[in-house]
Design an enzyme around this catalytic site. Structure first.
Site, PDB file in Angstrom:
ATOM      1  N   LYS A  52       0.905  -1.255  -0.088  1.00  0.00           N
ATOM      2  CA  LYS A  52      -0.125  -0.112   0.077  1.00  0.00           C
ATOM      3  C   LYS A  52       0.880   1.194  -0.230  1.00  0.00           C
ATOM      4  CE  LYS A  52      -4.022  -2.101   2.383  1.00  0.00           C
ATOM      5  NZ  LYS A  52      -4.673  -2.058   3.688  1.00  0.00           N
ATOM      6  N   CYS A  71      -0.948   0.972   6.183  1.00  0.00           N
ATOM      7  CA  CYS A  71      -1.312  -0.269   6.964  1.00  0.00           C
ATOM      8  C   CYS A  71      -2.167  -1.232   6.540  1.00  0.00           C
ATOM      9  CB  CYS A  71      -1.907   0.623   8.295  1.00  0.00           C
ATOM     10  SG  CYS A  71      -0.843   1.985   9.157  1.00  0.00           S
ATOM     11  N   ASP A  72      -1.929  -2.357   7.176  1.00  0.00           N
ATOM     12  CA  ASP A  72      -2.819  -3.299   6.938  1.00  0.00           C
ATOM     13  C   ASP A  72      -3.276  -4.362   8.262  1.00  0.00           C
ATOM     14  OD1 ASP A  72      -4.499  -4.487   4.718  1.00  0.00           O
ATOM     15  OD2 ASP A  72      -4.019  -6.389   5.833  1.00  0.00           O
ATOM     16  N   SER A  73      -4.153  -4.769   8.714  1.00  0.00           N
ATOM     17  CA  SER A  73      -4.617  -5.550   9.700  1.00  0.00           C
ATOM     18  C   SER A  73      -5.106  -6.724   9.381  1.00  0.00           C
ATOM     19  CB  SER A  73      -5.509  -4.777  10.781  1.00  0.00           C
ATOM     20  OG  SER A  73      -4.835  -3.612  11.037  1.00  0.00           O
ATOM     21  N   GLY A 108       0.452  -4.653  10.237  1.00  0.00           N
ATOM     22  CA  GLY A 108       1.687  -3.899   9.584  1.00  0.00           C
ATOM     23  C   GLY A 108       1.857  -2.450   9.239  1.00  0.00           C
TER      24      GLY A 108
END
Length: 203
Positions: A52, A71-73, A108
């Site tokens: 991203k 960000c990624d969850s 992340g």
């Protein structure tokens, strides 16, 4: 002041940053979050965050000298990475598996300095304890639509908050962005976190 660009369409991440004094420019990455399925949860979250960030950093609309945050969850449960369920059936299945148990919310973070070209990244991990909710509560929650479009099929800052009995670690990470970690990454790139407060783009 330094401008922060948020490479995410998450309203929860945006609200969290704004509450912390940062008013980022939002540029949605458009990255397909399903493209890396099969990776371990923490690695999956980190690689998606990096993708991203990398997708947004070179765009013309990014202000000069900005920091770009991706960000990624995902929720890690039984070693499996649980992202957004997408359908009521999957959200129901998830909650019947999660209730009365604990999972680890992995987020992340990738931060890119457009002035130097450097990128730093790391994953924040927070343990989440779920209430032993009834079938009726699961059905009512799924019917609201909220859990369909969030990682792990729950929120801690919305309707799902009553179904979370405890958190071990950074509360903000569960919302989708770890403020302490972003502060550390900002410092690693040679910037002060306080320089991001209410920063505005220069063009």
């Amino acid at each position: 002041m330094t401008t922060l660009v948020l490479a995410s369409q998450s309203p929860a991440r945006l609200a969290t940053l704004r509450a912390a004094g940062v008013d980022p420019v939002v540029i949605v990455s458009g990255v397909d979050e399903t493209r890396l399925e099969g990776l371990p949860p923490a690695e999956l979250a980190l690689q998606l965050a990096e993708l991203k960030c990398a997708a947004v950093a070179p765009r013309d609309e990014v202000p000069d000298g900005a920091l770009v945050l991706g960000c990624d969850s995902v929720l890690e449960l039984d070693g499996e990475a649980l992202g957004k369920p997408g359908t009521p059936e999957e959200a129901t299945r998830r909650w019947r598996s999660m209730r009365g148990r604990s999972g680890v919310l992995q987020t992340g973070h990738a931060l890119h300095d457009t002035a130097t070209g450097r990128t730093v990244s790391a994953t924040a991990s927070t343990t989440v304890h779920f209430a032993d909710v009834s079938d009726d509560e699961v059905a009512a929650y799924v019917a609201t639509g909220e859990p369909l479009h969030v990682a792990g099929a729950f929120t801690v800052d919305g309707l799902g908050g009553a179904f979370v009995t405890g958190i071990e670690g950074d509360h903000h990470n569960v919302v989708g962005v770890s403020l302490p970690l972003v502060r550390e990454l900002t410092a690693e790139l040679g910037h002060a976190w306080t320089d991001l407060w209410r920063a505005r783009p220069t063009r």
